[in-house]
Design a protein around this motif. Structure first.
Motif, PDB file in Angstrom:
ATOM      1  N   MET A 138       0.841  -1.188   0.000  1.00  0.00           N
ATOM      2  CA  MET A 138       0.000   0.000   0.000  1.00  0.00           C
ATOM      3  C   MET A 138       0.880   1.243   0.000  1.00  0.00           C
ATOM      4  O   MET A 138       0.676   2.141  -0.784  1.00  0.00           O
ATOM      5  CB  MET A 138      -0.952  -0.021   1.193  1.00  0.00           C
ATOM      6  CG  MET A 138      -1.939  -1.184   1.106  1.00  0.00           C
ATOM      7  SD  MET A 138      -2.841  -1.484   2.637  1.00  0.00           S
ATOM      8  CE  MET A 138      -3.880  -0.053   2.762  1.00  0.00           C
ATOM      9  N   TYR A 139       1.855   1.272   0.903  1.00  0.00           N
ATOM     10  CA  TYR A 139       2.879   2.315   0.868  1.00  0.00           C
ATOM     11  C   TYR A 139       3.966   2.054   1.885  1.00  0.00           C
ATOM     12  O   TYR A 139       3.814   1.283   2.814  1.00  0.00           O
ATOM     13  CB  TYR A 139       2.297   3.722   1.011  1.00  0.00           C
ATOM     14  CG  TYR A 139       1.877   4.161   2.397  1.00  0.00           C
ATOM     15  CD1 TYR A 139       2.813   4.565   3.338  1.00  0.00           C
ATOM     16  CD2 TYR A 139       0.534   4.230   2.750  1.00  0.00           C
ATOM     17  CE1 TYR A 139       2.426   5.005   4.593  1.00  0.00           C
ATOM     18  CE2 TYR A 139       0.146   4.670   3.999  1.00  0.00           C
ATOM     19  CZ  TYR A 139       1.092   5.060   4.915  1.00  0.00           C
ATOM     20  OH  TYR A 139       0.712   5.491   6.145  1.00  0.00           O
ATOM     21  N   ILE A 140       5.090   2.745   1.664  1.00  0.00           N
ATOM     22  CA  ILE A 140       6.205   2.753   2.613  1.00  0.00           C
ATOM     23  C   ILE A 140       6.655   4.201   2.726  1.00  0.00           C
ATOM     24  O   ILE A 140       6.899   4.867   1.732  1.00  0.00           O
ATOM     25  CB  ILE A 140       7.358   1.824   2.167  1.00  0.00           C
ATOM     26  CG1 ILE A 140       8.550   1.933   3.141  1.00  0.00           C
ATOM     27  CG2 ILE A 140       7.780   2.117   0.736  1.00  0.00           C
ATOM     28  CD1 ILE A 140       9.622   0.894   2.900  1.00  0.00           C
ATOM     29  N   ARG A 141       6.725   4.682   3.976  1.00  0.00           N
ATOM     30  CA  ARG A 141       7.081   6.089   4.203  1.00  0.00           C
ATOM     31  C   ARG A 141       7.987   6.233   5.422  1.00  0.00           C
ATOM     32  O   ARG A 141       7.834   5.541   6.415  1.00  0.00           O
ATOM     33  CB  ARG A 141       5.828   6.929   4.473  1.00  0.00           C
ATOM     34  CG  ARG A 141       4.921   6.990   3.289  1.00  0.00           C
ATOM     35  CD  ARG A 141       4.299   8.342   3.100  1.00  0.00           C
ATOM     36  NE  ARG A 141       3.575   8.357   1.853  1.00  0.00           N
ATOM     37  CZ  ARG A 141       2.262   8.389   1.753  1.00  0.00           C
ATOM     38  NH1 ARG A 141       1.516   8.434   2.831  1.00  0.00           N
ATOM     39  NH2 ARG A 141       1.693   8.388   0.563  1.00  0.00           N
ATOM     40  N   ARG A 142       8.889   7.203   5.308  1.00  0.00           N
ATOM     41  CA  ARG A 142       9.755   7.517   6.436  1.00  0.00           C
ATOM     42  C   ARG A 142       8.918   8.217   7.495  1.00  0.00           C
ATOM     43  O   ARG A 142       8.138   9.111   7.204  1.00  0.00           O
ATOM     44  CB  ARG A 142      10.887   8.440   5.975  1.00  0.00           C
ATOM     45  CG  ARG A 142      11.854   8.794   7.093  1.00  0.00           C
ATOM     46  CD  ARG A 142      12.902   9.777   6.647  1.00  0.00           C
ATOM     47  NE  ARG A 142      12.263  11.062   6.420  1.00  0.00           N
ATOM     48  CZ  ARG A 142      12.599  11.899   5.458  1.00  0.00           C
ATOM     49  NH1 ARG A 142      13.562  11.613   4.617  1.00  0.00           N
ATOM     50  NH2 ARG A 142      11.973  13.046   5.319  1.00  0.00           N
ATOM     51  N   GLU A 143       9.098   7.787   8.754  1.00  0.00           N
ATOM     52  CA  GLU A 143       8.372   8.409   9.866  1.00  0.00           C
ATOM     53  C   GLU A 143       9.266   9.191  10.796  1.00  0.00           C
ATOM     54  O   GLU A 143       8.845  10.167  11.377  1.00  0.00           O
ATOM     55  CB  GLU A 143       7.630   7.337  10.669  1.00  0.00           C
ATOM     56  CG  GLU A 143       6.444   6.796   9.948  1.00  0.00           C
ATOM     57  CD  GLU A 143       5.426   6.245  10.915  1.00  0.00           C
ATOM     58  OE1 GLU A 143       5.805   5.775  12.001  1.00  0.00           O
ATOM     59  OE2 GLU A 143       4.249   6.286  10.559  1.00  0.00           O
ATOM     60  N   GLN A 144      10.491   8.727  10.972  1.00  0.00           N
ATOM     61  CA  GLN A 144      11.381   9.396  11.916  1.00  0.00           C
ATOM     62  C   GLN A 144      12.823   9.215  11.475  1.00  0.00           C
ATOM     63  O   GLN A 144      13.242   8.110  11.162  1.00  0.00           O
ATOM     64  CB  GLN A 144      11.202   8.810  13.317  1.00  0.00           C
ATOM     65  CG  GLN A 144      12.068   9.461  14.356  1.00  0.00           C
ATOM     66  CD  GLN A 144      11.840   8.869  15.736  1.00  0.00           C
ATOM     67  OE1 GLN A 144      10.914   8.101  15.948  1.00  0.00           O
ATOM     68  NE2 GLN A 144      12.693   9.221  16.667  1.00  0.00           N
ATOM     69  N   ILE A 145      13.570  10.309  11.448  1.00  0.00           N
ATOM     70  CA  ILE A 145      14.989  10.255  11.092  1.00  0.00           C
ATOM     71  C   ILE A 145      15.793   9.862  12.333  1.00  0.00           C
ATOM     72  O   ILE A 145      15.513  10.312  13.443  1.00  0.00           O
ATOM     73  CB  ILE A 145      15.453  11.618  10.544  1.00  0.00           C
ATOM     74  CG1 ILE A 145      14.742  11.905   9.219  1.00  0.00           C
ATOM     75  CG2 ILE A 145      16.971  11.645  10.361  1.00  0.00           C
ATOM     76  CD1 ILE A 145      14.988  13.298   8.681  1.00  0.00           C
ATOM     77  N   LEU A 146      16.804   9.029  12.137  1.00  0.00           N
ATOM     78  CA  LEU A 146      17.697   8.581  13.206  1.00  0.00           C
ATOM     79  C   LEU A 146      19.111   9.024  12.850  1.00  0.00           C
ATOM     80  O   LEU A 146      19.549   8.860  11.714  1.00  0.00           O
ATOM     81  CB  LEU A 146      17.650   7.060  13.332  1.00  0.00           C
ATOM     82  CG  LEU A 146      16.261   6.443  13.501  1.00  0.00           C
ATOM     83  CD1 LEU A 146      16.326   4.935  13.355  1.00  0.00           C
ATOM     84  CD2 LEU A 146      15.674   6.836  14.841  1.00  0.00           C
ATOM     85  N   ASP A 147      19.841   9.586  13.809  1.00  0.00           N
ATOM     86  CA  ASP A 147      21.194  10.069  13.555  1.00  0.00           C
ATOM     87  C   ASP A 147      21.993   9.927  14.849  1.00  0.00           C
ATOM     88  O   ASP A 147      21.738  10.637  15.827  1.00  0.00           O
ATOM     89  CB  ASP A 147      21.143  11.533  13.092  1.00  0.00           C
ATOM     90  CG  ASP A 147      22.492  12.068  12.640  1.00  0.00           C
ATOM     91  OD1 ASP A 147      23.532  11.474  12.986  1.00  0.00           O
ATOM     92  OD2 ASP A 147      22.499  13.092  11.950  1.00  0.00           O
ATOM     93  N   THR A 148      22.965   8.998  14.840  1.00  0.00           N
ATOM     94  CA  THR A 148      23.726   8.693  16.050  1.00  0.00           C
ATOM     95  C   THR A 148      25.197   8.503  15.711  1.00  0.00           C
ATOM     96  O   THR A 148      25.525   7.935  14.678  1.00  0.00           O
ATOM     97  CB  THR A 148      23.213   7.384  16.701  1.00  0.00           C
ATOM     98  OG1 THR A 148      21.820   7.503  16.938  1.00  0.00           O
ATOM     99  CG2 THR A 148      23.926   7.082  17.991  1.00  0.00           C
ATOM    100  N   THR A 149      26.072   8.968  16.591  1.00  0.00           N
ATOM    101  CA  THR A 149      27.497   8.649  16.503  1.00  0.00           C
ATOM    102  C   THR A 149      27.881   7.985  17.816  1.00  0.00           C
ATOM    103  O   THR A 149      27.529   8.468  18.891  1.00  0.00           O
ATOM    104  CB  THR A 149      28.345   9.917  16.276  1.00  0.00           C
ATOM    105  OG1 THR A 149      27.925  10.538  15.060  1.00  0.00           O
ATOM    106  CG2 THR A 149      29.820   9.577  16.189  1.00  0.00           C
ATOM    107  N   GLU A 150      28.587   6.856  17.703  1.00  0.00           N
ATOM    108  CA  GLU A 150      29.006   6.103  18.878  1.00  0.00           C
ATOM    109  C   GLU A 150      30.491   5.808  18.792  1.00  0.00           C
ATOM    110  O   GLU A 150      31.048   5.737  17.700  1.00  0.00           O
ATOM    111  CB  GLU A 150      28.253   4.766  18.954  1.00  0.00           C
ATOM    112  CG  GLU A 150      26.763   4.887  19.064  1.00  0.00           C
ATOM    113  CD  GLU A 150      26.080   3.534  19.028  1.00  0.00           C
ATOM    114  OE1 GLU A 150      26.722   2.548  18.632  1.00  0.00           O
ATOM    115  OE2 GLU A 150      24.911   3.479  19.385  1.00  0.00           O
ATOM    116  N   GLU A 151      31.101   5.605  19.958  1.00  0.00           N
ATOM    117  CA  GLU A 151      32.499   5.183  19.998  1.00  0.00           C
ATOM    118  C   GLU A 151      32.559   3.767  20.533  1.00  0.00           C
ATOM    119  O   GLU A 151      31.933   3.443  21.542  1.00  0.00           O
ATOM    120  CB  GLU A 151      33.323   6.106  20.887  1.00  0.00           C
ATOM    121  CG  GLU A 151      34.775   5.730  20.903  1.00  0.00           C
ATOM    122  CD  GLU A 151      35.606   6.606  21.805  1.00  0.00           C
ATOM    123  OE1 GLU A 151      36.743   6.212  22.106  1.00  0.00           O
ATOM    124  OE2 GLU A 151      35.125   7.668  22.229  1.00  0.00           O
TER     125      GLU A 151
END
Length: 143
Positions: A110-123
């Motif tokens: 039916m559809y695929i949509r982005r809902e939430q952006i994720l942005d992480t930097t880890e060490e």
């Protein structure tokens, strides 16, 4: 051992990402490896990982299933202090998935949509890892 796609939605995501030329062009030697759930510890960068966040909620009308509502996390990973390539990968993933006419075997998308952006930097062990992606809502109906 790497988990392979186990269902029709997972197979669709895996196929779409591994066969998307603009995404793959951003990888070393023209290859961005795609993994379901987890990447091997020794994996070179960049790569992509996707996994179900909600395996799917069945929605019924009267006595039959009308559709399934699922959420998947899809993230690009790169190693190093700059997240520029990771951002480019995330944008290519978004273009490959959002509102596209993808094939989910045995189901109608039916559809695929982005809902939430994720942005992480880890060490980890002195290495910086960038993860950029999104949560995608996917609606499929029985075909």
């Amino acid at each position: 051992m790497v988990n392979l796609p186990s269902g029709p939605i997972e197979a669709c995501l895996y196929s779409t990402l591994t066969n998307n030329a603009p995404l793959q062009a951003l990888g070393v030697g023209g290859v961005v490896k795609v993994f379901h759930r987890v990447a091997p510890e020794i994996e070179v960068n960049p790569f992509c990982v996707f996994q179900s966040m909600t395996p799917g909620t069945d929605v019924y009308t009267l006595s039959q299933r009308a559709y399934i509502d699922a959420v998947y996390k899809v993230e690009a990973y790169t190693r190093g202090p700059s997240n520029k390539v990771c951002q480019q990968l995330a944008e290519a993933i978004d273009t490959a998935l959002t509102d596209q006419a993808l094939t989910v075997t045995g189901w109608g998308l039916m559809y695929i949509r982005r809902e939430q952006i994720l942005d992480t930097t880890e060490e980890s062990a002195g290495v910086l890892w960038n993860r950029i992606g999104a949560l995608y809502r996917i609606f499929v109906r029985p075909s």
